[in-house]
Design an enzyme around this catalytic site. Structure first.
Site, mmCIF file in Angstrom:
data_model
loop_
_atom_site.group_PDB
_atom_site.id
_atom_site.type_symbol
_atom_site.label_atom_id
_atom_site.label_comp_id
_atom_site.label_asym_id
_atom_site.label_seq_id
_atom_site.Cartn_x
_atom_site.Cartn_y
_atom_site.Cartn_z
ATOM 1 C CB SER A 34 1.857 9.577 -3.882
ATOM 2 O OG SER A 34 1.207 9.863 -2.674
ATOM 3 C CG HIS A 65 1.105 5.903 0.078
ATOM 4 N ND1 HIS A 65 2.145 6.483 0.764
ATOM 5 C CD2 HIS A 65 0.637 6.861 -0.762
ATOM 6 C CE1 HIS A 65 2.292 7.743 0.360
ATOM 7 N NE2 HIS A 65 1.389 7.985 -0.563
ATOM 8 C CG HIS A 87 -0.193 11.738 4.017
ATOM 9 N ND1 HIS A 87 -0.256 10.420 3.624
ATOM 10 C CD2 HIS A 87 0.621 12.364 3.120
ATOM 11 C CE1 HIS A 87 0.479 10.252 2.537
ATOM 12 N NE2 HIS A 87 1.027 11.411 2.214
ATOM 13 C CE1 TYR A 89 -4.309 12.459 2.923
ATOM 14 C CE2 TYR A 89 -2.463 13.949 2.640
ATOM 15 C CZ TYR A 89 -3.130 12.789 2.299
ATOM 16 O OH TYR A 89 -2.609 11.955 1.339
ATOM 17 C CD GLU A 90 -3.122 8.732 5.599
ATOM 18 O OE1 GLU A 90 -3.564 7.573 5.517
ATOM 19 O OE2 GLU A 90 -1.914 9.004 5.613
ATOM 20 C CB ALA A 117 3.904 13.024 -5.408
ATOM 21 C CG MET A 215 -0.978 17.953 0.965
ATOM 22 S SD MET A 215 -2.486 17.105 0.427
ATOM 23 C CE MET A 215 -3.007 18.187 -0.924
ATOM 24 C CB SER A 216 4.099 14.297 3.059
ATOM 25 O OG SER A 216 4.868 14.429 1.866
ATOM 26 C CG ASN A 239 0.193 18.397 -9.700
ATOM 27 O OD1 ASN A 239 0.405 17.415 -8.977
ATOM 28 N ND2 ASN A 239 -0.137 19.579 -9.204
ATOM 29 C CG HIS A 251 -4.141 10.981 -5.629
ATOM 30 N ND1 HIS A 251 -3.023 11.492 -4.987
ATOM 31 C CD2 HIS A 251 -4.050 9.631 -5.488
ATOM 32 C CE1 HIS A 251 -2.312 10.498 -4.482
ATOM 33 N NE2 HIS A 251 -2.909 9.365 -4.765
#
Length: 276
Positions: A34, A65, A87, A89-90, A117, A215-216, A239, A251
């Site tokens: 990201s 992206h 991802h 989660y998608e 990220a 998450m990746s 962060n 995000h």
């Protein structure tokens, strides 16, 4: 989950399509996380192919992206870069999430640079830090190798004792210092998302040894290792994770931080490709 032969057939179809679009066969695949897709602007002799045109490719839906493959050369190396990953989660399954890595393998790439990220758990980190991934913890509740094994690409039970190539890390760490980047390594924990972790979950992750959370990355790295690729992982701390600092997570902050350090990230990538 698709049977082995159907997976092989799909990969062959995707490969035929891509070979028809470019004569350049990549040595190294690059996955841009990201906000880090600006690296693709450095690629020379480039061929850009949107994901939506590629047979059997999913479509990236996440802000930051671009959703395209970029073939070309950087620092003398032939590369294929993903501007945008897929991802779990998608809603994609793990075979879909990792399909581009399989495509890189059948195109002949022997190395993978994976970027992301991440949230910083280690209190020594600061937003904007670039950290080499030394190891990972898979807490996504799924493994991309579950189901039929692609025996033509790798073994049923691959070894992950050095999932992130030690020799590559040892070459790259001194480069970081030369560029004014604090040379740091860390352990990346992968969760499924898309919600950010709770403060209690972050305390748990810190207890079990995680320095970074995201998450990746982990599914892609597992599949890369299965196919015999050398892997270098770079995490941009965008962060501090929940509960580390008294602030809410968003995000927008992720994109803001990656935009701020993008030029440094690009210089780092240029330098490391020269030595790998």
């Amino acid at each position: 989950m698709l049977p082995e032969q159907e997976q092989v057939n799909r990969l062959a179809e995707t490969r035929r399509f891509l070979v028809g679009k470019t004569n350049l066969m990549p040595e190294i695949g690059i996955i841009l996380g990201s906000g880090l897709g600006g690296f693709a602007s450095l690629i020379d002799e480039k061929t850009v192919i949107p994901y939506k045109e590629i047979p059997h490719f999913p479509i990236s839906t996440v802000e930051g992206h671009a959703g395209q493959l970029v073939f070309g050369k950087v620092s003398g190396k032939s590369v294929v870069a993903m501007q945008g990953r897929f991802h779990y989660y998608e809603g994609y399954n793990m075979q879909e999430v990792t399909y581009p890595v399989r495509v890189m393998q059948v195109l002949g790439a022997t190395g993978l640079i994976v970027t992301n990220a991440s949230g910083g758990i280690n209190p020594a980190y600061r937003p904007g830090d670039l950290v080499l991934i030394r190891d990972h913890i898979n807490l996504m509740g799924e493994n991309p190798l579950r189901g039929a094994n692609l025996s033509s690409l790798g073994p049923r039970f691959p070894d992950l004792s050095e999932a992130y190539d030690l020799e590559w890390r040892q070459k790259v760490l001194p480069l970081a210092q030369e560029l004014g980047i604090t040379p740091q390594e860390g352990i990346y924990a992968a969760l499924s998302g898309p919600s950010y972790e709770s403060p209690a979950e972050i305390r748990y992750l810190r207890t079990i040894g995680a320095d970074l959370v995201g998450m990746s990355t982990v599914p892609e790295v597992i599949v890369a290792n299965h196919g015999g690729m050398r892997v270098l992982g770079i995490s941009c701390v965008t962060n501090m994770a929940a509960g580390i600092l008294p602030q809410k997570l968003s995000h927008a902050e992720v994109i803001e931080t990656t935009e701020r350090i993008e030029k440094l990230f690009v210089r780092f990538m240029q330098a490391l490709l020269r030595v790998l």
